[in-house]
Motif scaffolding. Sequence first.
Motif, PDB file in Angstrom:
ATOM      1  N   HIS A  42       0.880  -1.171   0.000  1.00  0.00           N
ATOM      2  CA  HIS A  42       0.000   0.000   0.000  1.00  0.00           C
ATOM      3  C   HIS A  42       0.916   1.218   0.000  1.00  0.00           C
ATOM      4  CE1 HIS A  42      -3.715  -2.211   0.664  1.00  0.00           C
ATOM      5  NE2 HIS A  42      -3.064  -2.938   1.563  1.00  0.00           N
ATOM      6  N   GLY A  43       0.649   2.158  -0.870  1.00  0.00           N
ATOM      7  CA  GLY A  43       1.504   3.335  -0.962  1.00  0.00           C
ATOM      8  C   GLY A  43       2.512   3.175  -2.087  1.00  0.00           C
ATOM      9  N   TYR A  44       3.353   4.191  -2.234  1.00  0.00           N
ATOM     10  CA  TYR A  44       4.307   4.254  -3.328  1.00  0.00           C
ATOM     11  C   TYR A  44       5.528   3.390  -3.052  1.00  0.00           C
ATOM     12  CZ  TYR A  44       7.597   6.229  -6.684  1.00  0.00           C
ATOM     13  OH  TYR A  44       8.518   6.396  -7.681  1.00  0.00           O
ATOM     14  N   VAL A  45       5.920   2.576  -4.043  1.00  0.00           N
ATOM     15  CA  VAL A  45       7.132   1.767  -3.949  1.00  0.00           C
ATOM     16  C   VAL A  45       8.092   2.248  -5.027  1.00  0.00           C
ATOM     17  CG1 VAL A  45       8.105  -0.551  -4.161  1.00  0.00           C
ATOM     18  CG2 VAL A  45       5.876  -0.242  -3.094  1.00  0.00           C
ATOM     19  N   LYS A  46       9.193   2.854  -4.601  1.00  0.00           N
ATOM     20  CA  LYS A  46      10.181   3.354  -5.564  1.00  0.00           C
ATOM     21  C   LYS A  46      11.103   2.225  -6.003  1.00  0.00           C
ATOM     22  CE  LYS A  46      13.641   6.912  -6.269  1.00  0.00           C
ATOM     23  NZ  LYS A  46      14.285   8.099  -5.735  1.00  0.00           N
ATOM     24  N   ASP A  47      11.575   1.452  -5.040  1.00  0.00           N
ATOM     25  CA  ASP A  47      12.487   0.341  -5.330  1.00  0.00           C
ATOM     26  C   ASP A  47      11.958  -0.910  -4.643  1.00  0.00           C
ATOM     27  OD1 ASP A  47      14.592  -1.346  -5.911  1.00  0.00           O
ATOM     28  OD2 ASP A  47      16.073  -0.263  -4.709  1.00  0.00           O
ATOM     29  N   ILE A  48      11.696  -1.927  -5.436  1.00  0.00           N
ATOM     30  CA  ILE A  48      11.133  -3.178  -4.900  1.00  0.00           C
ATOM     31  C   ILE A  48      12.075  -3.814  -3.882  1.00  0.00           C
ATOM     32  CG2 ILE A  48      10.393  -5.511  -5.521  1.00  0.00           C
ATOM     33  CD1 ILE A  48       9.484  -4.326  -8.204  1.00  0.00           C
ATOM     34  N   ASN A  49      13.381  -3.625  -4.085  1.00  0.00           N
ATOM     35  CA  ASN A  49      14.363  -4.215  -3.172  1.00  0.00           C
ATOM     36  C   ASN A  49      14.242  -3.685  -1.746  1.00  0.00           C
ATOM     37  OD1 ASN A  49      15.974  -5.961  -5.011  1.00  0.00           O
ATOM     38  ND2 ASN A  49      16.254  -4.007  -6.064  1.00  0.00           N
ATOM     39  N   ASP A  50      13.578  -2.543  -1.576  1.00  0.00           N
ATOM     40  CA  ASP A  50      13.349  -2.021  -0.229  1.00  0.00           C
ATOM     41  C   ASP A  50      12.278  -2.831   0.505  1.00  0.00           C
ATOM     42  OD1 ASP A  50      15.181  -0.042  -0.793  1.00  0.00           O
ATOM     43  OD2 ASP A  50      13.672   1.485  -1.262  1.00  0.00           O
ATOM     44  N   ASN A  51      11.431  -3.537  -0.251  1.00  0.00           N
ATOM     45  CA  ASN A  51      10.331  -4.300   0.342  1.00  0.00           C
ATOM     46  C   ASN A  51      10.542  -5.810   0.289  1.00  0.00           C
ATOM     47  OD1 ASN A  51       9.245  -1.633  -0.733  1.00  0.00           O
ATOM     48  ND2 ASN A  51       7.540  -2.299   0.523  1.00  0.00           N
ATOM     49  N   LEU A  52      11.215  -6.290  -0.758  1.00  0.00           N
ATOM     50  CA  LEU A  52      11.361  -7.730  -0.960  1.00  0.00           C
ATOM     51  C   LEU A  52      12.800  -8.102  -1.296  1.00  0.00           C
ATOM     52  CD1 LEU A  52       8.278  -8.435  -3.285  1.00  0.00           C
ATOM     53  CD2 LEU A  52       8.452  -8.973  -0.865  1.00  0.00           C
ATOM     54  N   SER A  53      13.116  -9.367  -1.024  1.00  0.00           N
ATOM     55  CA  SER A  53      14.401  -9.929  -1.425  1.00  0.00           C
ATOM     56  C   SER A  53      14.157 -11.305  -2.021  1.00  0.00           C
ATOM     57  CB  SER A  53      15.332 -10.089  -0.216  1.00  0.00           C
ATOM     58  OG  SER A  53      15.552  -8.840   0.398  1.00  0.00           O
ATOM     59  N   VAL A  54      15.046 -11.741  -2.899  1.00  0.00           N
ATOM     60  CA  VAL A  54      14.935 -13.082  -3.473  1.00  0.00           C
ATOM     61  C   VAL A  54      15.039 -14.092  -2.328  1.00  0.00           C
ATOM     62  CG1 VAL A  54      16.031 -14.761  -5.009  1.00  0.00           C
ATOM     63  CG2 VAL A  54      15.872 -12.377  -5.700  1.00  0.00           C
ATOM     64  N   GLY A  55      14.116 -15.047  -2.314  1.00  0.00           N
ATOM     65  CA  GLY A  55      14.086 -16.060  -1.265  1.00  0.00           C
ATOM     66  C   GLY A  55      13.028 -15.806  -0.206  1.00  0.00           C
ATOM     67  N   ASP A  56      12.465 -14.600  -0.171  1.00  0.00           N
ATOM     68  CA  ASP A  56      11.408 -14.283   0.786  1.00  0.00           C
ATOM     69  C   ASP A  56      10.169 -15.140   0.504  1.00  0.00           C
ATOM     70  OD1 ASP A  56      13.012 -12.343   1.883  1.00  0.00           O
ATOM     71  OD2 ASP A  56      11.829 -10.638   1.168  1.00  0.00           O
ATOM     72  N   VAL A  57       9.537 -15.627   1.567  1.00  0.00           N
ATOM     73  CA  VAL A  57       8.260 -16.333   1.438  1.00  0.00           C
ATOM     74  C   VAL A  57       7.166 -15.306   1.709  1.00  0.00           C
ATOM     75  CG1 VAL A  57       6.812 -18.183   2.348  1.00  0.00           C
ATOM     76  CG2 VAL A  57       9.271 -18.536   2.123  1.00  0.00           C
ATOM     77  N   VAL A  58       6.238 -15.171   0.755  1.00  0.00           N
ATOM     78  CA  VAL A  58       5.214 -14.141   0.842  1.00  0.00           C
ATOM     79  C   VAL A  58       3.838 -14.737   0.581  1.00  0.00           C
ATOM     80  CG1 VAL A  58       6.710 -12.217   0.192  1.00  0.00           C
ATOM     81  CG2 VAL A  58       5.574 -13.525  -1.588  1.00  0.00           C
ATOM     82  N   LYS A  59       2.814 -14.097   1.161  1.00  0.00           N
ATOM     83  CA  LYS A  59       1.431 -14.440   0.843  1.00  0.00           C
ATOM     84  C   LYS A  59       1.017 -13.575  -0.324  1.00  0.00           C
ATOM     85  CE  LYS A  59      -0.530 -16.015   5.175  1.00  0.00           C
ATOM     86  NZ  LYS A  59      -1.527 -15.776   6.211  1.00  0.00           N
ATOM     87  N   VAL A  60       0.381 -14.202  -1.331  1.00  0.00           N
ATOM     88  CA  VAL A  60      -0.066 -13.472  -2.507  1.00  0.00           C
ATOM     89  C   VAL A  60      -1.504 -13.847  -2.833  1.00  0.00           C
ATOM     90  CG1 VAL A  60       2.201 -13.159  -3.567  1.00  0.00           C
ATOM     91  CG2 VAL A  60       0.919 -15.226  -4.045  1.00  0.00           C
ATOM     92  N   LYS A  61      -2.212 -12.880  -3.417  1.00  0.00           N
ATOM     93  CA  LYS A  61      -3.569 -13.116  -3.889  1.00  0.00           C
ATOM     94  C   LYS A  61      -3.505 -13.248  -5.402  1.00  0.00           C
ATOM     95  CE  LYS A  61      -8.251 -11.230  -3.814  1.00  0.00           C
ATOM     96  NZ  LYS A  61      -9.108 -10.154  -3.302  1.00  0.00           N
ATOM     97  N   VAL A  62      -4.187 -14.249  -5.950  1.00  0.00           N
ATOM     98  CA  VAL A  62      -4.224 -14.452  -7.396  1.00  0.00           C
ATOM     99  C   VAL A  62      -5.222 -13.465  -7.992  1.00  0.00           C
ATOM    100  CG1 VAL A  62      -4.655 -16.084  -9.254  1.00  0.00           C
ATOM    101  CG2 VAL A  62      -3.633 -16.892  -7.112  1.00  0.00           C
ATOM    102  N   LEU A  63      -4.718 -12.545  -8.825  1.00  0.00           N
ATOM    103  CA  LEU A  63      -5.568 -11.537  -9.448  1.00  0.00           C
ATOM    104  C   LEU A  63      -6.156 -12.028 -10.764  1.00  0.00           C
ATOM    105  CD1 LEU A  63      -3.444  -8.292  -8.896  1.00  0.00           C
ATOM    106  CD2 LEU A  63      -5.354  -9.137  -7.531  1.00  0.00           C
ATOM    107  N   SER A  64      -5.325 -12.679 -11.563  1.00  0.00           N
ATOM    108  CA  SER A  64      -5.812 -13.209 -12.833  1.00  0.00           C
ATOM    109  C   SER A  64      -4.922 -14.351 -13.297  1.00  0.00           C
ATOM    110  CB  SER A  64      -5.859 -12.111 -13.903  1.00  0.00           C
ATOM    111  OG  SER A  64      -4.553 -11.679 -14.224  1.00  0.00           O
ATOM    112  N   VAL A  65      -5.530 -15.232 -14.086  1.00  0.00           N
ATOM    113  CA  VAL A  65      -4.808 -16.352 -14.672  1.00  0.00           C
ATOM    114  C   VAL A  65      -5.150 -16.378 -16.155  1.00  0.00           C
ATOM    115  CG1 VAL A  65      -4.454 -18.848 -14.670  1.00  0.00           C
ATOM    116  CG2 VAL A  65      -4.940 -17.669 -12.520  1.00  0.00           C
ATOM    117  N   ASP A  66      -4.133 -16.249 -17.012  1.00  0.00           N
ATOM    118  CA  ASP A  66      -4.334 -16.313 -18.451  1.00  0.00           C
ATOM    119  C   ASP A  66      -4.070 -17.758 -18.881  1.00  0.00           C
ATOM    120  OD1 ASP A  66      -4.332 -16.131 -21.201  1.00  0.00           O
ATOM    121  OD2 ASP A  66      -3.209 -14.255 -21.258  1.00  0.00           O
ATOM    122  N   GLU A  67      -5.147 -18.464 -19.208  1.00  0.00           N
ATOM    123  CA  GLU A  67      -5.038 -19.881 -19.559  1.00  0.00           C
ATOM    124  C   GLU A  67      -4.164 -20.085 -20.796  1.00  0.00           C
ATOM    125  OE1 GLU A  67      -6.195 -22.378 -17.730  1.00  0.00           O
ATOM    126  OE2 GLU A  67      -7.207 -21.072 -16.307  1.00  0.00           O
TER     127      GLU A  67
END
Length: 145
Positions: A42-67
Motif C-alpha cells: 500500500h503506498g508508493y514503492v520506488k524500489d522493490i528491493n526495499d520491500n522484498l528480497s529473493v528467497g522471501d516467502v510471501v502471501k499473494v492473492k491471485v488476481l488473474s490467470v491467463d489460460e
Amino acid sequence: MSGQYEVGSIVEGKVTGIKPFGAFVALDEKKQGLVHISHIAHGYVKDINDNLSVGDVVKVKVLSVDEASGKISLSIKETQPKPERPERPRQSTGSGGGGGGAAKRSGGSQQQSQPQGFNTLEDKLKDWLKQSNEIQADLNKRIKK
C-alpha cells in the motif's frame, strides 16, 4: 491445487526474481506469477528491493490467470489490511467556507480570518506577476546600458 490456481485465492509463494517492474513469485515447482510493482505494498514503492528480497516467502492473492499464456498476476498488498487514513480536520461551521473566492472579494474582514501563511491562487498570481515585472524592468535596464 496442482498447477491450477483460482482467481481470488490466497497462497504462499517464494520470491524467485526481482525486476524494476515487479517481482516473480514461485507458487509451486512448475508455476510462478508476477507481482507488479503497484501491487507490492500500500503506498508508493520506488524500489522493490526495499520491500522484498529473493528467497522471501510471501502471501499473494491471485488476481488473474491467463489460460492461453499461463501467466498469473499476483498481489501482495491485497493480502494485507489497508492502512487507515488519518481523518481530515473538519472545517468550522461558522466560517461560511465553500464559497470559492467570493467571500474574499466581497469584504476585507473575511480575508483576515484566514490562517496566516495561506495564499490563494489569486494572491500567488499577483506575486508572480509582480516578480515577473521586476525581472523584466531589471532586464530592460541592463539592455539600455
